[in-house]
Write an enzyme that holds these catalytic residues in place. Structure first.
Site, PDB file in Angstrom:
ATOM      1  N   LYS A  41      97.187 -77.736 -44.388  1.00 28.01           N
ATOM      2  CA  LYS A  41      98.470 -77.019 -44.317  1.00 28.01           C
ATOM      3  C   LYS A  41      99.581 -78.001 -43.941  1.00 28.01           C
ATOM      4  O   LYS A  41      99.308 -79.131 -43.525  1.00 28.01           O
ATOM      5  CB  LYS A  41      98.377 -75.872 -43.315  1.00 28.01           C
ATOM      6  CG  LYS A  41      98.127 -76.295 -41.884  1.00 28.01           C
ATOM      7  CD  LYS A  41      97.917 -75.087 -41.002  1.00 28.01           C
ATOM      8  CE  LYS A  41      97.553 -75.529 -39.600  1.00 28.01           C
ATOM      9  NZ  LYS A  41      98.139 -74.746 -38.560  1.00 28.01           N
ATOM     10  N   ARG A 139      97.871 -64.841 -30.708  1.00 21.88           N
ATOM     11  CA  ARG A 139      98.724 -65.036 -31.876  1.00 21.88           C
ATOM     12  C   ARG A 139      98.391 -63.932 -32.876  1.00 21.88           C
ATOM     13  O   ARG A 139      98.637 -62.771 -32.578  1.00 21.88           O
ATOM     14  CB  ARG A 139      98.461 -66.445 -32.424  1.00 21.88           C
ATOM     15  CG  ARG A 139      99.632 -67.112 -33.069  1.00 21.88           C
ATOM     16  CD  ARG A 139      99.440 -68.608 -33.226  1.00 21.88           C
ATOM     17  NE  ARG A 139      98.288 -68.990 -34.044  1.00 21.88           N
ATOM     18  CZ  ARG A 139      98.001 -70.237 -34.400  1.00 21.88           C
ATOM     19  NH1 ARG A 139      98.776 -71.229 -34.019  1.00 21.88           N
ATOM     20  NH2 ARG A 139      96.947 -70.526 -35.127  1.00 21.88           N
ATOM     21  N   HIS A 168      90.777 -68.690 -33.360  1.00 27.66           N
ATOM     22  CA  HIS A 168      91.373 -70.010 -33.131  1.00 27.66           C
ATOM     23  C   HIS A 168      91.438 -70.241 -31.630  1.00 27.66           C
ATOM     24  O   HIS A 168      91.826 -69.344 -30.878  1.00 27.66           O
ATOM     25  CB  HIS A 168      92.770 -70.050 -33.759  1.00 27.66           C
ATOM     26  CG  HIS A 168      93.360 -71.427 -33.826  1.00 27.66           C
ATOM     27  ND1 HIS A 168      92.690 -72.495 -34.395  1.00 27.66           N
ATOM     28  CD2 HIS A 168      94.544 -71.928 -33.400  1.00 27.66           C
ATOM     29  CE1 HIS A 168      93.454 -73.574 -34.313  1.00 27.66           C
ATOM     30  NE2 HIS A 168      94.567 -73.266 -33.712  1.00 27.66           N
ATOM     31  N   ARG A 224      86.765 -76.212 -39.010  1.00 29.66           N
ATOM     32  CA  ARG A 224      88.095 -76.288 -39.635  1.00 29.66           C
ATOM     33  C   ARG A 224      88.902 -77.455 -39.053  1.00 29.66           C
ATOM     34  O   ARG A 224      89.929 -77.241 -38.410  1.00 29.66           O
ATOM     35  CB  ARG A 224      88.882 -74.990 -39.419  1.00 29.66           C
ATOM     36  CG  ARG A 224      88.224 -73.721 -39.906  1.00 29.66           C
ATOM     37  CD  ARG A 224      89.223 -72.559 -39.875  1.00 29.66           C
ATOM     38  NE  ARG A 224      89.933 -72.444 -38.624  1.00 29.66           N
ATOM     39  CZ  ARG A 224      89.564 -71.662 -37.603  1.00 29.66           C
ATOM     40  NH1 ARG A 224      88.491 -70.892 -37.704  1.00 29.66           N
ATOM     41  NH2 ARG A 224      90.274 -71.634 -36.496  1.00 29.66           N
ATOM     42  N   TYR A 268     126.931 -93.918 -32.682  1.00 25.18           N
ATOM     43  CA  TYR A 268     127.732 -92.809 -32.161  1.00 25.18           C
ATOM     44  C   TYR A 268     127.762 -92.796 -30.632  1.00 25.18           C
ATOM     45  O   TYR A 268     126.713 -92.908 -29.984  1.00 25.18           O
ATOM     46  CB  TYR A 268     127.141 -91.467 -32.616  1.00 25.18           C
ATOM     47  CG  TYR A 268     127.310 -91.185 -34.082  1.00 25.18           C
ATOM     48  CD1 TYR A 268     128.566 -91.071 -34.660  1.00 25.18           C
ATOM     49  CD2 TYR A 268     126.194 -91.014 -34.896  1.00 25.18           C
ATOM     50  CE1 TYR A 268     128.709 -90.799 -36.010  1.00 25.18           C
ATOM     51  CE2 TYR A 268     126.328 -90.735 -36.248  1.00 25.18           C
ATOM     52  CZ  TYR A 268     127.594 -90.628 -36.801  1.00 25.18           C
ATOM     53  OH  TYR A 268     127.738 -90.366 -38.134  1.00 25.18           O
ATOM     54  N   CYS A 315     120.973 -92.129 -36.125  1.00 27.48           N
ATOM     55  CA  CYS A 315     121.875 -91.312 -36.945  1.00 27.48           C
ATOM     56  C   CYS A 315     121.043 -90.508 -37.949  1.00 27.48           C
ATOM     57  O   CYS A 315     119.817 -90.596 -37.961  1.00 27.48           O
ATOM     58  CB  CYS A 315     122.862 -92.192 -37.702  1.00 27.48           C
ATOM     59  SG  CYS A 315     123.707 -93.385 -36.665  1.00 27.48           S
ATOM     60  N   MET A 316     121.726 -89.770 -38.805  1.00 30.00           N
ATOM     61  CA  MET A 316     120.999 -88.922 -39.752  1.00 30.00           C
ATOM     62  C   MET A 316     120.164 -89.754 -40.732  1.00 30.00           C
ATOM     63  O   MET A 316     119.019 -89.425 -41.030  1.00 30.00           O
ATOM     64  CB  MET A 316     121.995 -88.047 -40.529  1.00 30.00           C
ATOM     65  CG  MET A 316     121.321 -86.970 -41.346  1.00 30.00           C
ATOM     66  SD  MET A 316     122.489 -86.025 -42.324  1.00 30.00           S
ATOM     67  CE  MET A 316     123.296 -85.050 -41.096  1.00 30.00           C
ATOM     68  N   ASP A 317     120.742 -90.860 -41.230  1.00 33.52           N
ATOM     69  CA  ASP A 317     120.066 -91.630 -42.283  1.00 33.52           C
ATOM     70  C   ASP A 317     119.797 -93.077 -41.891  1.00 33.52           C
ATOM     71  O   ASP A 317     119.253 -93.836 -42.692  1.00 33.52           O
ATOM     72  CB  ASP A 317     120.938 -91.674 -43.552  1.00 33.52           C
ATOM     73  CG  ASP A 317     121.582 -90.340 -43.826  1.00 33.52           C
ATOM     74  OD1 ASP A 317     120.833 -89.370 -43.990  1.00 33.52           O
ATOM     75  OD2 ASP A 317     122.832 -90.264 -43.835  1.00 33.52           O
TER      76      ASP A 317
HETATM   77  C1  LIG Z   1      93.703 -71.577 -37.868  1.00 37.65           C
HETATM   78  C2  LIG Z   1      93.600 -73.061 -37.725  1.00 37.65           C
HETATM   79  N1  LIG Z   1      92.406 -73.645 -37.875  1.00 37.65           N
HETATM   80  C3  LIG Z   1      92.251 -74.982 -37.755  1.00 37.65           C
HETATM   81  C4  LIG Z   1      93.315 -75.804 -37.458  1.00 37.65           C
HETATM   82  C5  LIG Z   1      93.098 -77.294 -37.327  1.00 37.65           C
HETATM   83  O1  LIG Z   1      93.362 -77.762 -36.029  1.00 37.65           O
HETATM   84  P1  LIG Z   1      93.276 -79.312 -35.690  1.00 37.65           P
HETATM   85  O2  LIG Z   1      94.344 -79.969 -36.469  1.00 37.65           O
HETATM   86  O3  LIG Z   1      93.513 -79.370 -34.234  1.00 37.65           O
HETATM   87  O4  LIG Z   1      91.928 -79.777 -36.091  1.00 37.65           O
HETATM   88  C6  LIG Z   1      94.580 -75.228 -37.274  1.00 37.65           C
HETATM   89  C7  LIG Z   1      95.715 -76.067 -36.913  1.00 37.65           C
HETATM   90  O5  LIG Z   1      96.608 -75.762 -36.213  1.00 37.65           O
HETATM   91  C8  LIG Z   1      94.725 -73.825 -37.416  1.00 37.65           C
HETATM   92  O6  LIG Z   1      95.920 -73.220 -37.261  1.00 37.65           O
END
Ligand SMILES: Cc1ncc(COP(=O)(O)O)c(C=O)c1O
Length: 379
Positions: A41, A139, A168, A224, A268, A315-317
């Site tokens: 993600k 959550r 989680h 995961r 700045y 700065c920004m860039d």
């Molecule tokens: C639902 C879920 N599973 C697994 C992970 C992976 O976590 P990590 O990057 O700490 O291994 C995340 C990351 O935030 C998550 O939101």
């Protein structure tokens, strides 16, 4: 290696060999009977989701985890067919799109089940869902005690099947594992109850990177990991457990060098005034690229194998660094913001410590206008 894009000389390199190495470390830790859902993600934590996902699947990941329908779509459009779980909650207006993409959504309500089932029916598809339990994170998720009746209710939806039940962890990287233990127990208990009442072969999953490294009891049917795939540790003390290789380096070049007298105000607000005659390098990277403004007068970069301080406000860039110590510094010199140069290294963790945050945020916020140069592709 792809050549550097023409344009502003600020770029990130992504080493796919390191990524694959890190996945192999996860495999070594969990064994061959536990599935690995690689978390890609947020653009693979800023590393570039498409290239990383293809590499992780080629190296033996069983599935991918994304946060949003858009993220899943990007990966499907790149040709990825494998299992993809969406951790976020698919909204009503996204349901059809999600079903068409053949992704496995997280579910927490009957309303979602109804919408998914209807869309699946209309599109002639089956949808595999993952039930999220809130075992202590607060959550998203249903209470573990409600899992049994939730899953029983699934039976009336002919186009849905249960693919997973998951949670989680709120704290997987601490020395105290009591909370994690309680969360795992709640998940396992709920899963056992559900298993008594259904023949569905769903997977139980919970372990993020810290739990993969720290708590083998939490590996269950599938892990995961995210962070560790990118060669970063959830806590520095985990470095002795497993040898991970950083995947990302962030670089730029000096675009202008000038010598200024003592007493010169820089950037700045003139928050930095030179105390001596100084050589100041301008770098084409700023907070719009993810190089935080909080690094003003705090951060360092590497030039010619030496640490050089950021001077004045970022700065920004652009930003400025003091290279007075480096006699030979020249315009065009390569500058490392995150990564290694010679014997010296600045890690995402070093930057995170300065900014009172975590390495996750450092790599995630590297902006889209910074090209990712993929290295170590095997075709
Ligand atoms: C639902 C879920 N599973 C697994 C992970 C992976 O976590 P990590 O990057 O700490 O291994 C995340 C990351 O935030 C998550 O939101």
């Amino acid at each position: 290696m792809k050549s550097l894009p023409l344009g502003r000389p600020t770029w990130v390199t992504i080493d796919l060999r390191a990524l694959k190495w890190n996945l192999c470390q996860v495999r070594r830790m969990v064994g061959k009977n536990v599935e690995i859902l690689a978390v890609v993600k947020a653009n693979a934590y800023g590393h570039g989701a498409v290239a990383c996902s293809h590499a992780l699947l080629a190296a033996g990941a069983d599935a991918l985890g994304v946060a949003t329908v858009e993220e899943a779509e990007e990966l499907r459009l790149s040709g990825i067919k494998q299992t993809m779980v969406i951790f976020g909650l698919v909204q009503a207006h996204e349901v059809k799109r999600a079903v068409k993409l053949n992704v496995q959504p997280t579910v927490v309500s009957q309303k979602q089940l109804r919408m998914l089932n209807k869309a699946a029916q209309q599109l002639g598809k089956k949808v595999v869902v993952h039930l999220k339990l809130d075992t202590g994170m607060g959550r998203i998720g249903i209470q573990p005690a409600a899992a049994k009746s939730f899953v029983a209710g699934l039976k009336k939806y002919s186009h849905l099947t249960l693919g997973g039940m998951f949670t989680h962890f709120a704290q997987a990287d601490g020395r105290d594992r009591k909370l994690l233990g309680r969360q795992m127990q709640r998940l396992q208990q709920a899963a056992a109850e559900v298993r008594k009442n259904t023949k569905a072969a769903f997977r139980v999953h919970a372990a993020n990177s810290a739990a993969v490294m720290n708590t083998p009891d939490s590996h269950a049917d599938m892990v995961r990991p995210g962070l560790m795939l990118y060669g970063l540790y959830p806590a520095r003390r985990f470095a002795s457990r497993v040898d991970l290789k950083p995947v990302l380096q962030w670089k730029t070049r000096i675009i202008q060098l000038k010598t200024v007298p003592a007493g010169t105000g820089l950037s700045y607000g003139h928050t930095f005034i030179t105390r001596r005659k100084s050589r100041i390098a301008t770098l084409p990277v700023g907070y719009a690229d993810g190089f935080s403004r909080l690094l003003s007068n705090q951060g360092h970069v590497l030039i010619r194998g030496k640490r050089c301080p950021v001077v004045g406000r970022v700065c920004m860039d652009m930003c400025l660094v003091d290279v007075t110590r480096l006699n030979q510094a020249a315009e065009g010199d390569e500058v490392v913001l995150i990564g290694r140069q010679g014997q010296v290294r600045i890690s995402a963790d070093d930057q995170a410590d300065l900014l009172d945050t975590i390495s996750y945020e450092i790599t995630c916020v590297i902006g889209n206008r910074v090209p990712r140069i993929i290295q170590g592709e095997t075709k």
